[in-house]
Design a protein around this motif. Structure first.
Motif, PDB file in Angstrom:
ATOM      1  N   ASP A 288       0.842  -1.198   0.000  1.00  0.00           N
ATOM      2  CA  ASP A 288       0.000   0.000   0.000  1.00  0.00           C
ATOM      3  C   ASP A 288       0.880   1.252   0.000  1.00  0.00           C
ATOM      4  O   ASP A 288       2.074   1.195   0.299  1.00  0.00           O
ATOM      5  CB  ASP A 288      -0.925  -0.008   1.222  1.00  0.00           C
ATOM      6  CG  ASP A 288      -0.141  -0.020   2.524  1.00  0.00           C
ATOM      7  OD1 ASP A 288       0.104   1.066   3.077  1.00  0.00           O
ATOM      8  OD2 ASP A 288       0.247  -1.124   2.975  1.00  0.00           O
ATOM      9  N   ALA A 289       0.282   2.385  -0.335  1.00  0.00           N
ATOM     10  CA  ALA A 289       1.028   3.642  -0.491  1.00  0.00           C
ATOM     11  C   ALA A 289       1.753   4.050   0.791  1.00  0.00           C
ATOM     12  O   ALA A 289       2.887   4.544   0.745  1.00  0.00           O
ATOM     13  CB  ALA A 289       0.080   4.750  -0.934  1.00  0.00           C
ATOM     14  N   GLU A 290       1.135   3.841   1.935  1.00  0.00           N
ATOM     15  CA  GLU A 290       1.759   4.221   3.210  1.00  0.00           C
ATOM     16  C   GLU A 290       3.025   3.401   3.474  1.00  0.00           C
ATOM     17  O   GLU A 290       4.047   3.935   3.898  1.00  0.00           O
ATOM     18  CB  GLU A 290       0.758   4.035   4.359  1.00  0.00           C
ATOM     19  CG  GLU A 290       1.279   4.508   5.698  1.00  0.00           C
ATOM     20  CD  GLU A 290       0.259   4.340   6.812  1.00  0.00           C
ATOM     21  OE1 GLU A 290       0.681   4.359   7.979  1.00  0.00           O
ATOM     22  OE2 GLU A 290      -0.950   4.182   6.533  1.00  0.00           O
ATOM     23  N   THR A 291       2.971   2.111   3.190  1.00  0.00           N
ATOM     24  CA  THR A 291       4.146   1.246   3.366  1.00  0.00           C
ATOM     25  C   THR A 291       5.249   1.648   2.402  1.00  0.00           C
ATOM     26  O   THR A 291       6.414   1.765   2.792  1.00  0.00           O
ATOM     27  CB  THR A 291       3.765  -0.232   3.169  1.00  0.00           C
ATOM     28  OG1 THR A 291       2.772  -0.592   4.131  1.00  0.00           O
ATOM     29  CG2 THR A 291       4.968  -1.141   3.321  1.00  0.00           C
ATOM     30  N   CYS A 292       4.892   1.882   1.143  1.00  0.00           N
ATOM     31  CA  CYS A 292       5.889   2.301   0.144  1.00  0.00           C
ATOM     32  C   CYS A 292       6.578   3.583   0.577  1.00  0.00           C
ATOM     33  O   CYS A 292       7.812   3.697   0.501  1.00  0.00           O
ATOM     34  CB  CYS A 292       5.230   2.501  -1.218  1.00  0.00           C
ATOM     35  SG  CYS A 292       4.676   0.973  -1.996  1.00  0.00           S
TER      36      CYS A 292
END
Length: 196
Positions: free
Chosen positions: A40-44
């Motif tokens: 997900d974008a937050e992890t990336c």
């Protein structure tokens, strides 16, 4: 206090003058290469931040010790180079592309983070408790090439989790642990901070 600030300003100006005379080290930090599921974008964003912090030089805007090459341009150059290499040799490894990439970009240091595996599954246990079981696997690789010394560092890390659901078992959390591990094992931050 005023004497301290004056001395600090003189020191910074002196360092800026000295560094202006020498060429800055050219650093190409590639965006994370995803070889499996993209998180997900937050992890990336969190993983990219870990790499950014590892190569950050305090006061670089003033001291001009390093020049950071645009990650998107570096990634495009790697992509073109990698396609040519794979066409010639199907067994080529990404680490093999670092020396030619440094030549093409005229980069002194290449930093190439790779997320090789990223998976997370949940299931219900068969017992009467009916608890949620979390299964996660993460594998990462960090390739650092220093053209100044012709040193290629290739570090890998992996984490697995299979147990009751826990935030510390999620793939996102395990990926963070893996990135911290390869950054430490490669001594990336120490190498960048040694630039003078």
């Amino acid at each position: 206090m005023k004497k301290f600030l004056a001395a600090l300003i003189v020191l910074i100006l002196f360092a800026a003058t000295v560094s202006a005379e020498s060429m800055p080290v050219r650093i190409a930090r590639l965006p994370i290469i995803f070889q499996s599921t993209i998180p997900d974008a937050e992890t990336c964003a969190g993983l990219e931040t870990k790499i950014e912090r590892a190569i950050h030089i305090p006061l670089n805007g003033t001291l001009q010790l390093a020049e950071y090459l645009p990650p998107k341009d570096s990634a495009q150059t790697l992509n073109d180079l990698w396609q040519d290499m794979r066409a010639e040799n199907k067994k080529a490894k990404l680490a093999d592309a670092m020396r030619p990439l440094a030549q093409k970009l005229d980069a002194d240091i290449i930093v190439c983070p790779i997320l090789k595996q990223y998976s997370q599954y949940t299931s219900m246990s068969s017992g009467w408790h009916g608890e949620t079981i979390l299964t996660c696997q993460v594998r990462v690789e960090l390739i650092v090439y220093d053209r100044r010394t012709d040193e290629l560092i290739d570090k890998k890390a992996s984490q697995m989790y299979h147990d009751s659901y826990s935030l510390r078992g999620t793939a996102s959390y395990l990926a963070g642990i893996c990135f911290d591990s390869v950054i430490e094992d490669s001594q990336l931050h120490q190498r960048i901070m040694a630039i003078r």
